[in-house]
Write an enzyme that holds these catalytic residues in place. Structure first.
Site, PDB file in Angstrom:
ATOM      1  CB  ALA A 139      -5.806  -9.621  -0.964  1.00 38.28           C
ATOM      2  CG  ASP A 140      -4.831  -7.369  -5.302  1.00 40.30           C
ATOM      3  OD1 ASP A 140      -4.107  -7.964  -4.483  1.00 40.30           O
ATOM      4  OD2 ASP A 140      -4.425  -6.438  -6.019  1.00 40.30           O
ATOM      5  CG  ASP A 163      -4.888   2.341   1.597  1.00 43.29           C
ATOM      6  OD1 ASP A 163      -5.939   1.689   1.402  1.00 43.29           O
ATOM      7  OD2 ASP A 163      -3.757   1.920   1.297  1.00 43.29           O
ATOM      8  CD  GLU A 198       7.359  -3.061  -8.812  1.00 45.35           C
ATOM      9  OE1 GLU A 198       7.890  -4.176  -8.559  1.00 45.35           O
ATOM     10  OE2 GLU A 198       7.155  -2.205  -7.926  1.00 45.35           O
ATOM     11  CG  HIS A 216      -2.006  -1.033   1.170  1.00 44.71           C
ATOM     12  ND1 HIS A 216      -3.331  -0.722   1.009  1.00 44.71           N
ATOM     13  CD2 HIS A 216      -1.956  -2.388   1.241  1.00 44.71           C
ATOM     14  CE1 HIS A 216      -4.055  -1.819   0.994  1.00 44.71           C
ATOM     15  NE2 HIS A 216      -3.237  -2.851   1.145  1.00 44.71           N
ATOM     16  CB  THR A 262      -2.754   0.585  -3.206  1.00 41.34           C
ATOM     17  OG1 THR A 262      -3.194  -0.250  -2.137  1.00 41.34           O
ATOM     18  CG2 THR A 262      -2.556   2.004  -2.695  1.00 41.34           C
ATOM     19  CB  ALA A 291      15.696  -9.068  -5.182  1.00 40.14           C
ATOM     20  CG  ASN A 336       2.484  -2.075  -5.603  1.00 38.98           C
ATOM     21  OD1 ASN A 336       1.943  -1.149  -6.191  1.00 38.98           O
ATOM     22  ND2 ASN A 336       2.401  -2.229  -4.293  1.00 38.98           N
ATOM     23  CD  GLN A 346       9.300  -7.372  -7.508  1.00 38.57           C
ATOM     24  OE1 GLN A 346       9.455  -8.368  -6.829  1.00 38.57           O
ATOM     25  NE2 GLN A 346       8.116  -6.827  -7.724  1.00 38.57           N
ATOM     26  CG  HIS A 396       3.008 -12.032  -4.561  1.00 35.10           C
ATOM     27  ND1 HIS A 396       4.002 -11.384  -5.274  1.00 35.10           N
ATOM     28  CD2 HIS A 396       2.416 -11.079  -3.793  1.00 35.10           C
ATOM     29  CE1 HIS A 396       4.003 -10.102  -4.932  1.00 35.10           C
ATOM     30  NE2 HIS A 396       3.059  -9.890  -4.038  1.00 35.10           N
TER      31      HIS A 396
END
Length: 485
Positions: free
Chosen positions: A396-397, A118, A381, A19, A140, A356, A377, A358, A373
């Site tokens: 979740a989403d 949020d 990316e 978030h 988010t 890492a 975000n 990312q 997963h």
């Protein structure tokens, strides 16, 4: 009519990395536009950011950028691990945060002209309304997840929820407008799998999602080109929606335009990054490595980690695997033991790190696939970097996002609800070898679309400009503001 000072915008994210990540990026975008910013974190997360990042020094470059802190309402010794943040919404805890937020807003100087909070923090809407401060909600997670969550009462009324056991998981959901042709029960957010629709978490999700419609506007981290049909549906309930994503690409576009390509961006991580993996990637051939990372909250069993590891080892690609500390569930020390054992066996084929950098990894030429997963975000990316994905969603989403990647965008494969080394091996080989060019081509086309959206004249670029102007307009109407002509 003139203004006596820059508009002051307060940001307030849910205190988890997924978030905070897009919200701090949007805060920097508004700082670039000349706004005064207060970014409000919980005391706990603020301390972690100061420990693992150069956040304080980085934002000193923006005049009027303040890092504020607030209680999360929880005891100091609360572990704050796993999926803990629903504890913030228990009545007594939420009341503490709400009161702390109100006190800060009443006493802050200069006064806050607009709040960007949020979308899960519905109590902030009540505070904003009481004090007469314009408020914009930032959801988010993905637009498809927002819309699915908004539609839960409709699914219940139609008898499509609850789900009736495993045999029902591939049944199509027909009462979420715009998603009727390709969303099954197993593609709904994980909380929709509860057997009882009176479940407290489902009620919390529905309440917070529907409350977003009461805000002055809604921000979503996407582009019209990525989620146009669903954005049209959301606008039937939330008329003012700013689609300004992928926000990581939009920030890079604007910062580079102002400061040049060599500008060092802020890494807003709550964990310490092991940058040695980039040196390892430097030695690998182009598009030869599968990057496997499961986000900042996913937990897995020892058996699941072993199945994922064997699938990667038995595939035809080298791999970079992230195993976050304490993410393997087992007896004391068992998770660490299995990671050490795998690390010793992996040296010829792969590299294992705790965490890492990312975005640097995904944009490295050696990386050809992303075992993820499917957090929003991470998904964006991957899209921006043009890297095909193998999706293993956790909660979740993420179940929704993995279906979008595989069936709507067609830039990867969906491995939800299974963790078997043979399936991991086959899917990695499909993305990295057998169907490599097919996936690489579709991912490259999607990446190109996102770069167009965040470039001058693109949809997200223009929507951000509209948001900036609208915040300035809102600021003129804030009661505390002194205006002179």
């Amino acid at each position: 009519m003139g203004k006596d000072r820059s508009s002051h915008v307060l940001f307030f994210p849910v205190p988890s990395q997924g978030h905070m990540n897009p919200m701090i990026k949007l805060a920097e975008l508004l700082a670039l536009a000349g706004f005064r910013i207060t970014f409000l974190n919980t005391h706990h997360n603020h301390e972690r950011l100061l420990r693992f990042t150069n956040m304080a020094a980085y934002f000193e470059r923006y005049s009027g950028f303040e890092l504020g802190t607030i209680t999360d309402g929880l005891p100091q010794d609360h572990p704050r691990s796993g999926h803990w943040f629903p504890a913030m919404f228990e009545d007594a805890t939420a009341m503490k945060i709400k009161q702390s937020l109100r006190d800060m807003l009443v006493n802050v100087s200069p006064p806050v002209d607009c709040m960007i909070v949020d979308a899960f923090l519905g109590f902030a809407l009540d505070v904003a309304r009481e004090l007469g401060i314009p408020i914009v909600c930032f959801r988010t997670s993905s637009p498809c997840c927002f819309w699915t969550s908004y539609s839960i009462p409709d699914m219940i009324r139609a008898g499509e929820l609850p789900i009736n056991g495993n045999e029902d998981m591939d049944r199509l959901i027909t009462t979420v407008p715009g998603m009727e042709t390709h969303f099954r029960c197993r593609d709904l957010p994980s909380y929709c799998r509860a057997p009882d629709m009176e479940d407290s978490f489902i009620k919390l999700i529905v309440k917070q999602t529907r409350k977003s419609a009461e805000a002055d506007a809604l921000i979503l981290n996407t582009a019209e080109e990525l989620d146009g049909p669903i954005l049209s549906q959301i606008r039937t309930q939330c008329p003012i929606v700013y689609a300004i994503g992928p926000i990581n690409a939009l920030l890079k576009s604007r910062v580079n335009a102002k400061h040049g390509e060599s500008y060092h961006h802020f890494s807003n991580t709550l964990l310490e990054e092991d940058k040695s993996c980039v040196s390892w990637l430097d030695k690998q051939p182009n598009r030869s490595v599968t990057y496997a990372c499961f986000g900042s909250l996913t937990s897995m069993s020892r058996e699941q980690l072993i199945e994922l590891w064997y699938g990667l080892v038995n595939s035809k690609s080298n791999f970079l695997l992230v195993v976050r500390p304490n993410s393997v569930i087992g007896k004391d020390g068992e998770g660490d033991d299995v990671v050490n054992e795998l690390f010793d066996k992996t040296k010829d084929r792969g590299y294992i790190v705790d965490w890492a950098p990312q975005e640097a990894v995904l944009n490295h030429p050696a990386v050809g696939g992303f075992l993820t997963h499917s957090g929003w975000n991470s998904t964006l990316e991957g899209v921006v970097a043009g890297v095909p994905m193998i999706c293993w969603p956790y909660f979740a989403d993420q179940q929704v996002n993995s279906r979008v990647v595989s069936e709507v965008w067609k830039i990867g494969l969906d491995m939800k609800d299974v963790c078997d080394r043979k399936i991991v091996e086959k899917m990695v080989n499909d993305v990295m070898v057998d169907r490599k060019e097919e996936f690489a081509k579709s991912a490259a086309e999607m990446s190109k679309l996102t770069y167009q959206s965040v470039s001058v004249g693109g949809s997200s670029y223009s929507n951000l400009d509209r948001l900036i102007e609208d915040i300035r307009e809102m600021s003129l109407k804030t009661p505390q503001k002194v205006i002179f002509s």
